[in-house]
Design a protein around this motif. Structure first.
Motif, short mmCIF file in Angstrom:
data_model
loop_
_atom_site.label_atom_id
_atom_site.label_comp_id
_atom_site.label_asym_id
_atom_site.label_seq_id
_atom_site.Cartn_x
_atom_site.Cartn_y
_atom_site.Cartn_z
N PRO A 261 0.81 -1.23 0.00
CA PRO A 261 0.00 0.00 0.00
C PRO A 261 0.84 1.27 0.00
O PRO A 261 0.42 2.29 -0.56
N THR A 265 0.32 4.12 -2.83
CA THR A 265 0.01 5.51 -2.48
C THR A 265 1.02 6.46 -3.08
O THR A 265 0.67 7.51 -3.65
N LEU A 283 -7.03 3.65 0.49
CA LEU A 283 -5.80 2.88 0.67
C LEU A 283 -4.74 3.68 1.41
O LEU A 283 -3.98 3.13 2.21
N TYR A 287 -3.17 2.30 4.81
CA TYR A 287 -1.73 2.06 4.83
C TYR A 287 -1.11 2.49 6.16
O TYR A 287 -0.15 1.87 6.64
#
Length: 319
Positions: A261, A265, A283, A287
């Motif tokens: 993640p 990102t 997300l 994360y």
């Protein structure tokens, strides 16, 4: 809903008083209910990591490299999750969207500095597994308490020094009148998009930090596990090989839960124009919450010494 605070000047201001955090764009009407699972995960993360730190602190038999690194990971997870979740829940439940300018920069610092620290701790744990499996007779002489302390200090200093220029460079640049951050927390790239100045140097430095920290750590982790795999495959089939694979599996799961993640990102902020914003923001939120929640559960279940010490504290005896 509270309206964003706009700059008093027509186009830009050097130093806005505050920013407006939207939360999860597109899900504003559902944020109240989304806050409950987020709160539950945050409670598990806080309680689980505090228990891990406490058990390792009071049990001197656990003052070994693997557990000391685990305590560092738990502390880092506490800071990382606590840097965003209280404010995020305030947005979801109380519509407290406004965040003061300096508080926003502090959040940027803690998120990126301790993400770097977490990456470094995972790298150190991979090195510990490499030494323990490939050089078992020399493990205690190679990873002495002094070496563990120096590794931990180096990881912490690297995170603080590498990330500090983010906030310094941002604070020296003017902001546009738009002070709306379409996220649930202040993140470096999201804040950069509000600048009314050329931010190419800031973006370039962000890429340098990402690749010099995460890139280096991933390379070291990959090399460590390649060497571990060679050693394990050289063992005769049986319980020893399965036990070694099981020991490494939990660490690999923690590594994947953090890096996948994180990389998604990072890349979406720069290149993912076609990724739906709600997917990106969800997300990005998870994360910073899911790894801190999962780490104490994974290591608490997989590590017999911690599990036994926990049941001993709860029930007065080991199961």
């Amino acid at each position: 809903m509270q309206q964003p605070v706009m700059s008093a000047s027509g186009n830009s201001s050097f130093h806005p008083d505050s920013f407006f955090l939207v939360g999860i764009p597109g899900l504003e009407n559902s944020q109240f209910w989304i806050g409950f699972p987020f709160c539950a995960m945050y409670i598990v993360a806080v309680v689980g990591n505090i228990i891990v730190i406490h058990i390792i602190r009071i049990d001197h038999t656990l003052h070994e490299p693997v557990y000391l690194f685990l305590a560092m990971l738990a502390f880092t997870d506490l800071v990382l999750s606590s840097s965003t979740q209280p404010k995020m829940l305030a947005i979801f439940w109380f519509h407290s969207h406004e965040i003061e300018y300096h508080a926003c920069l502090i959040q940027v610092f803690f998120i990126h500095a301790f993400s770097s620290v977490e990456s470094g701790v995972l790298m150190a744990m991979a090195l510990d597994r490499y030494v323990a499996i490939c050089f078992p007779l020399r493990h205690s002489s190679i990873l002495t308490p002094s070496v563990v302390g120096k590794l931990g200090a180096a990881v912490m200093i690297r995170g603080l020094l590498w990330v500090s220029p983010f906030c310094f460079m941002i604070s020296r640049m003017p902001f546009c009148a738009n002070q709306i951050i379409p996220q649930s927390y202040c993140e470096h790239m999201a804040v950069l998009k509000l600048l009314c100045a050329d931010s190419r140097v800031n973006r370039a430095y962000g890429l340098f930090v990402a690749f010099s920290v995460v890139g280096f750590d991933i390379i070291v982790i990959s090399i460590s596990y390649v060497m571990i795999l060679r050693t394990v495959l050289g063992l005769p089939p049986g319980e020893a090989r399965l036990k070694t694979f099981g020991t490494c599996a939990s660490h690999i799961g923690v590594i994947l839960a953090f890096y996948i993640p994180a990389m998604f990102t990072f890349l979406t902020h720069r290149f993912g124009r076609n990724v739906p914003r709600v997917v990106h923001i969800m997300l990005a939120n998870l994360y910073l919450l899911v790894p801190p929640m999962l780490n104490p559960i994974i290591y608490g279940i997989k590590t017999k010494q911690i599990r036994d010490r926990f049941f001993q504290g709860c029930c007065g005896k080991c199961p």
